[in-house]
Structures are given as C-alpha cells and as structure tokens.
Motif scaffolding. Structure first.
Motif, mmCIF file in Angstrom:
data_model
loop_
_atom_site.group_PDB
_atom_site.id
_atom_site.type_symbol
_atom_site.label_atom_id
_atom_site.label_comp_id
_atom_site.label_asym_id
_atom_site.label_seq_id
_atom_site.Cartn_x
_atom_site.Cartn_y
_atom_site.Cartn_z
ATOM 1 N N LEU A 1 0.834 -1.213 0.000
ATOM 2 C CA LEU A 1 0.000 0.000 0.000
ATOM 3 C C LEU A 1 0.864 1.256 0.000
ATOM 4 C CD1 LEU A 1 -2.706 -1.169 2.587
ATOM 5 C CD2 LEU A 1 -2.877 -1.149 0.090
ATOM 6 N N GLY A 2 2.091 1.130 -0.534
ATOM 7 C CA GLY A 2 3.024 2.258 -0.494
ATOM 8 C C GLY A 2 2.560 3.461 -1.287
ATOM 9 N N GLN A 3 2.086 3.249 -2.519
ATOM 10 C CA GLN A 3 1.650 4.382 -3.340
ATOM 11 C C GLN A 3 0.473 5.100 -2.696
ATOM 12 O OE1 GLN A 3 3.316 5.543 -5.774
ATOM 13 N NE2 GLN A 3 1.945 7.048 -6.689
ATOM 14 N N GLU A 4 -0.422 4.329 -2.071
ATOM 15 C CA GLU A 4 -1.563 4.951 -1.382
ATOM 16 C C GLU A 4 -1.086 5.857 -0.249
ATOM 17 O OE1 GLU A 4 -1.335 1.921 -2.390
ATOM 18 O OE2 GLU A 4 -3.250 1.135 -3.124
ATOM 19 N N ALA A 5 -0.048 5.412 0.496
ATOM 20 C CA ALA A 5 0.480 6.240 1.590
ATOM 21 C C ALA A 5 1.113 7.517 1.052
ATOM 22 C CB ALA A 5 1.497 5.437 2.401
ATOM 23 N N LEU A 6 1.875 7.405 -0.059
ATOM 24 C CA LEU A 6 2.458 8.598 -0.665
ATOM 25 C C LEU A 6 1.379 9.569 -1.111
ATOM 26 C CD1 LEU A 6 5.409 7.286 -2.886
ATOM 27 C CD2 LEU A 6 5.570 8.810 -0.922
ATOM 28 N N GLU A 7 0.332 9.041 -1.714
ATOM 29 C CA GLU A 7 -0.738 9.911 -2.211
ATOM 30 C C GLU A 7 -1.510 10.555 -1.067
ATOM 31 O OE1 GLU A 7 -3.025 7.667 -5.020
ATOM 32 O OE2 GLU A 7 -1.352 7.532 -6.455
ATOM 33 N N ARG A 8 -1.648 9.840 0.068
ATOM 34 C CA ARG A 8 -2.307 10.474 1.220
ATOM 35 C C ARG A 8 -1.468 11.638 1.737
ATOM 36 N NH1 ARG A 8 -4.313 5.263 2.295
ATOM 37 N NH2 ARG A 8 -2.437 4.680 3.440
ATOM 38 N N PHE A 9 -0.133 11.456 1.727
ATOM 39 C CA PHE A 9 0.710 12.579 2.123
ATOM 40 C C PHE A 9 0.548 13.749 1.160
ATOM 41 C CE2 PHE A 9 4.824 14.725 1.265
ATOM 42 C CZ PHE A 9 4.878 15.499 2.414
ATOM 43 N N LEU A 10 0.590 13.462 -0.130
ATOM 44 C CA LEU A 10 0.533 14.523 -1.133
ATOM 45 C C LEU A 10 -0.818 15.232 -1.136
ATOM 46 C CD1 LEU A 10 2.260 12.594 -4.061
ATOM 47 C CD2 LEU A 10 3.272 14.447 -2.723
ATOM 48 N N TYR A 11 -1.889 14.455 -1.180
ATOM 49 C CA TYR A 11 -3.218 15.032 -1.347
ATOM 50 C C TYR A 11 -3.813 15.527 -0.032
ATOM 51 C CZ TYR A 11 -2.909 12.262 -5.683
ATOM 52 O OH TYR A 11 -2.506 11.698 -6.866
ATOM 53 N N ASP A 12 -3.691 14.694 1.024
ATOM 54 C CA ASP A 12 -4.317 15.047 2.306
ATOM 55 C C ASP A 12 -3.360 15.809 3.217
ATOM 56 O OD1 ASP A 12 -6.549 13.656 1.381
ATOM 57 O OD2 ASP A 12 -5.886 11.771 2.285
ATOM 58 N N GLY A 13 -2.161 15.245 3.406
ATOM 59 C CA GLY A 13 -1.218 15.890 4.316
ATOM 60 C C GLY A 13 -0.715 17.224 3.801
ATOM 61 N N ALA A 14 -0.384 17.288 2.499
ATOM 62 C CA ALA A 14 0.165 18.518 1.925
ATOM 63 C C ALA A 14 -0.877 19.340 1.180
ATOM 64 C CB ALA A 14 1.319 18.179 0.986
ATOM 65 N N GLY A 15 -2.048 18.769 0.939
ATOM 66 C CA GLY A 15 -3.112 19.509 0.267
ATOM 67 C C GLY A 15 -2.853 19.801 -1.196
ATOM 68 N N LEU A 16 -2.080 18.940 -1.877
ATOM 69 C CA LEU A 16 -1.765 19.181 -3.280
ATOM 70 C C LEU A 16 -2.832 18.585 -4.194
ATOM 71 C CD1 LEU A 16 2.053 18.352 -3.228
ATOM 72 C CD2 LEU A 16 0.925 20.550 -2.887
ATOM 73 N N ALA A 17 -2.983 19.165 -5.344
ATOM 74 C CA ALA A 17 -3.920 18.664 -6.347
ATOM 75 C C ALA A 17 -3.151 17.863 -7.391
ATOM 76 C CB ALA A 17 -4.662 19.817 -7.017
ATOM 77 N N PRO A 18 -3.707 16.738 -7.867
ATOM 78 C CA PRO A 18 -3.035 15.922 -8.888
ATOM 79 C C PRO A 18 -3.227 16.508 -10.273
ATOM 80 C CG PRO A 18 -5.103 14.900 -8.263
ATOM 81 C CD PRO A 18 -4.956 16.113 -7.383
ATOM 82 N N ASP A 19 -2.623 17.667 -10.501
ATOM 83 C CA ASP A 19 -2.886 18.385 -11.752
ATOM 84 C C ASP A 19 -1.654 18.530 -12.650
ATOM 85 O OD1 ASP A 19 -1.438 20.169 -10.252
ATOM 86 O OD2 ASP A 19 -3.015 21.682 -10.106
ATOM 87 N N TRP A 20 -0.598 17.770 -12.347
ATOM 88 C CA TRP A 20 0.564 17.783 -13.232
ATOM 89 C C TRP A 20 0.339 16.702 -14.280
ATOM 90 C CZ3 TRP A 20 5.154 14.821 -14.314
ATOM 91 C CH2 TRP A 20 6.124 15.541 -15.024
ATOM 92 N N THR A 21 -0.216 17.079 -15.420
ATOM 93 C CA THR A 21 -0.619 16.157 -16.473
ATOM 94 C C THR A 21 0.099 16.514 -17.770
ATOM 95 O OG1 THR A 21 -2.450 17.580 -17.151
ATOM 96 C CG2 THR A 21 -2.900 15.948 -15.413
ATOM 97 N N PRO A 22 0.091 15.614 -18.774
ATOM 98 C CA PRO A 22 0.722 15.952 -20.049
ATOM 99 C C PRO A 22 0.193 17.248 -20.649
ATOM 100 C CG PRO A 22 0.283 13.609 -19.971
ATOM 101 C CD PRO A 22 -0.348 14.207 -18.739
#
Length: 515
Positions: free
Chosen positions: A172-193
C-alpha cells in the motif's frame, strides 16, 4: 515537490512515484541549505532514505529549521530517523535488523495511514530504529524491530515512516504517498501531459521571443517531441536540422525525412556530415573521448547550418540564437548534473558540449523521464510510430563499436542491427522491451567454422533491456526461438560476424549502452 536525497538507492524512484501521482517533483542533495530549498518555493518535501546511521560522526543531518518553515514534510527510512532526531526523538541501534518484506501493525489510522488495514506488508531496509517519537507526534504503526514505525504531527503537517513506500513490495506504499501529497500537503493531482505542454509552450515563447531557432533533430522520440513543442510555441521561427553523421542505423535518415516532416510539416534542413565525423573519430577508442568529439562536431555542424538557415531566408544580418535539444532528466543526472551527482558518462548533449557553445539552449524536456516524454508526444499529436520508437543514443553507432569507428565497421554493425530489429518487430516484441542495442566488439575476434572452413570473425553482443525511464533496467528475457533466429540470420548474412552473444547484466551495475 522536492525530494531531498541522502544518498538513497531509491531517491529517483521516490520522484517517479510522486510524478505518477500527477505531482511534479525534483531531487535536491542533502547538502542544499534550507534557504536554498525554500527558494524553490516547494509545496511539500520528502526526505529520502540513505546508507548512514544518524548518530554516526559525519552522517548527513537535517536542519531543524526545515520543520519550522511551514512546508509539509515526509521522512522515509533515514529521512524519518533524521526528522525524529532533529525534533528531539530518540533513535538507536537495537540489534534487530529489518530487511525486505516486514509486517507492520497500524495502531492509529490517522492522516498518513487513513483507511489502512490493521496489518500490512511493507519493505524495510534498516538497522537503526526510532525508539521514541518527538513531542507532539502520534505513533501510527509499529513492527517487530521498530517501536515507532510511523508517526505524524498533523498540526505541523510533519509525517514519517520507517519503510519504503516507493517500492512495489510495499503493498500500500503508493496509497500512503498519495495520502501525504493530497491530504497531508493539500496538493492537487494536476501535473498532467496537457499542463506540461501548456507550461513549456509558455516558457519557450518567453525565452525565444521573436528570434530564430534551430532544433537538433535525430528522428528519435526525444528530439521529435522537443521539436513539436517548440513548433507549437513559435511556429515558422523553428528550423529542424537533421545531421546524418554516418553513425545512424539502416534506413533512419530516410525515415526522418519522410515520417516526421509528413506528420508535423516542420521546416527540415538535412546535412550530410558523415565524412567529417569519421575523420574526427579516426584512431579514437576511448568512449568518453568519442562522446565529446561527437558532441563537439554536432555543435560545429549546427553552427554552420544556422548560418545557412539565415542566408537562405535572406536575413544576412540576423543570427540564430537558440538551439533546441531533446535532453532528458536521466541525461542530466548521468552526466553529473546537479550538486552531488556522479558523472557516469557524458551524454553528447550535456557533458559532451563544447565550452565555446555559440547558442543558448532550449531544452523543454530537461526535467522529464522517457515515459513522460512519450505521454507529452501523444498529447501533441506526434505519430505513434515516432513516439514509441525505441531509444537510440545521439552518438549513434559510434558508441556501439568497441574500438575505433571506421566506415567498414559501421557497415558491419548496421547489417547486424537491422537483422535484430527486423526479427524483434516480426515477433511483436517492440513494445515489450525498452531497446535492444547491438554492440560490435571490433577489437575482438573469435574462431568459427562456416562453410566447412575456419573463420576468424567478430562477435556481436545483443543487449535487450526492459526499463521505465533508463535510470534502472533489467535484461529482457527474450524467447529462445527469437534469439536463435537473430543469431542464425546475423551469422548467415553478415560474413564478418561469426558469433552472437547475449548480455544478461542489469543496470546497475552495467549501463544500457556499453560505452
């Protein structure tokens, strides 16, 4: 987002996993000061693992000021221990090492481990452990050898874990990283091509203005996507220069003139410089010297081509200021780019450039990995035949001949390479492997028997590899029948070659190219 590298085996992988979560990331060395890090205006920071023990003399440390800057921080492995120690926690060597798959028990499903099962398998690699969390931190998980395997201070947005979430073995490593990025740091997943294209087009226009630009076009995916980006940004200000340096594979010059121009409509100038490059490489066997010569000659040819572009346009008083290159992030890292980076080999478009370069460089792909470049190419409408073309180095066959580069040796290697590519395509394996360099051991000969007679010919090496981004790679397990057909055809149709061998080395320790 910044990844602070403490000498980790997986620092590049952390950056990749963050990008896979659609958040842009860059790597900085642990020697960078807090003020230098904050000058980049990071939205979040990850502290990587590393080989040291935090309490050893000379071990990398973390300035506590980093944690007072208000930037969300995640510590991983060594970074986790360094964070704990800097903030008043206790780290010690317990005598219990945890390497490989390890079970952790989640005792508080807080922000970092939100929704996690009470037990999960993770990937550990440590001999020290955090014995006590700093004041204000909540312990989230424990393991047999780690009394504190994960913690967080949600108010200050500081998080840490002893295991490596970036590796696939942490289920579940990627899920933990994404929780840090999205929830902990409040970042949006908007870096797209699409966003990458928009950002680079704007950056190119700001850099170039109304000046003329030439692009070093090889026909590979990197230079093709770079050219397509620049053309989208500045249109007819761009002229692509294709240099036939005589080090190409069979049919490549024709493919560039036909496929790329037809697909993009770009202005293309073709320069035949094969004799010039062969003269410059005569007698040279050292691989680094080869790369630097090829890089130097590329630039000299471009300078002449730039003058001709101006003359042909009837603008004798104007100059071409800018040169576009398809430089990628792995090129920069392997060429020693950035503080603390080792020079593995000088890529012709990075470490091989001459010091008296007369152009300003435009490198819109410099921060991207290969798979990200392909995604951008598809976003731009570059034909799939070009986007999915297997990587081919700028120095071409010049670094696939071990020994002096001569016209005769180039023809031998071209013939063998063409056979290998044809058979891989016929077997439907083009998308299954990253690339398959064919290497001519020009200064080596082996005894063979062909037509009931003794031969004393050259061996060639097949180097099929699988990779995501060329930073790491494994040798591809090609079907034996495909390998047999390649070997039989090469030894039957290329009389100078009487032996075909297979390279089964991963990267590391080997690089993809032999030179």
């Amino acid at each position: 987002m910044l990844v602070v590298d403490y000498g980790a085996q997986y620092a590049q992988l952390i950056a990749r996993r963050v990008r896979e979560a659609n958040v842009y990331s860059e790597i900085v060395p642990h020697t960078a000061s807090v003020s230098d890090m904050l000058a980049k205006d990071p939205a979040a920071i990850i502290l990587s693992g590393g080989p040291s023990s935090v309490y050893e003399e000379g071990a990398p440390s973390t300035d506590p000021a980093l944690f007072e800057a208000g930037v969300p921080v995640l510590g991983i492995c060594y970074g986790f221990q360094s964070m704990a120690r800097a903030l008043g926690g206790r780290v010690a060597q317990t005598g219990t090492r945890e390497y490989g798959g390890t079970t952790v028990r989640v005792q508080s499903a807080g922000g970092l481990l939100g929704g996690s099962p009470s037990q999960q398998t993770v990937w550990m690699s440590h001999g020290d452990s955090v014995q006590a969390a700093p004041e204000g931190f909540e312990v989230l998980a424990t393991s047999e050898g780690s009394p504190v395997a994960a913690f967080e201070d949600r108010e200050r947005r500081l998080f840490g874990m002893q295991w490596h979430p970036e590796v696939k073995h942490s289920v579940l490593g990627q899920e933990a990283l994404e929780r840090f990025l999205y929830d902990g740091a409040g970042l949006a997943p908007d870096w797209t091509p699409g966003n990458v294209v928009a950002e680079q087009v704007a950056a190119i226009r700001a850099q170039v203005g109304t000046d003329r630009v030439i692009c070093a076009l090889s026909g590979g995916v990197d230079s093709s996507v770079a050219a397509a980006l620049v053309q989208k940004a500045v249109g007819d200000q761009l002229t692509c220069v294709f240099v036939d340096h005589g080090l190409l594979r069979a049919g490549e010059a024709e493919q560039v003139e036909k496929d790329f121009v037809a697909a993009t409509g770009v202005n293309l100038k073709v320069v035949d410089a094969a004799d010039r490059f062969l003269r410059a490489l005569a007698g040279v066997t050292d691989p680094e010297t080869k790369r630097k010569i090829i890089g130097r000659e590329f630039i000299r040819v471009f300078e002449q081509a730039a003058r001709e572009v101006v003359e042909e346009a009837g603008e004798s008083s104007a100059e071409v200021r800018y040169l576009v290159q398809g430089t990628l992030y792995p090129d920069v890292v392997e060429s020693g780019g950035g503080e603390g980076a080792a020079n593995i080999k000088s890529h012709h478009n990075v470490g091989g450039l001459p010091e008296d370069l007369q152009f300003e460089l435009v490198e819109p792909l410099r921060t991207l990995f290969k798979d990200e470049v392909r995604a951008v190419g598809l976003e731009l409408g570059v034909p799939e035949a070009i986007v999915w073309r297997q990587p081919f180095p700028g120095p071409g066959l010049g670094i696939r001949i071990i020994g002096e580069v001569t016209a005769e040796r180039l023809e031998i290697l071209r013939a063998a390479d063409a056979v290998a590519r044809e058979e891989l395509t016929a077997a439907g394996l083009d998308r299954d492997i990253w690339q398959c360099p064919v290497v001519l051991l020009a200064d080596v000969r082996s005894v063979g028997v062909q037509g009931d007679g003794r031969t004393y010919g050259h061996p060639v090496v097949l180097r099929p590899v699988s990779s995501e981004d060329a930073m790491t790679a494994d040798w591809s397990r090609l079907p034996y029948d495909v390998l047999a057909r390649i070997s039989n055809r090469i030894t039957n149709t290329v009389p100078e070659i009487n032996r075909v061998v297979l390279d089964v080395t991963s990267k590391p320790p080997g690089t993809i190219e032999w030179e």
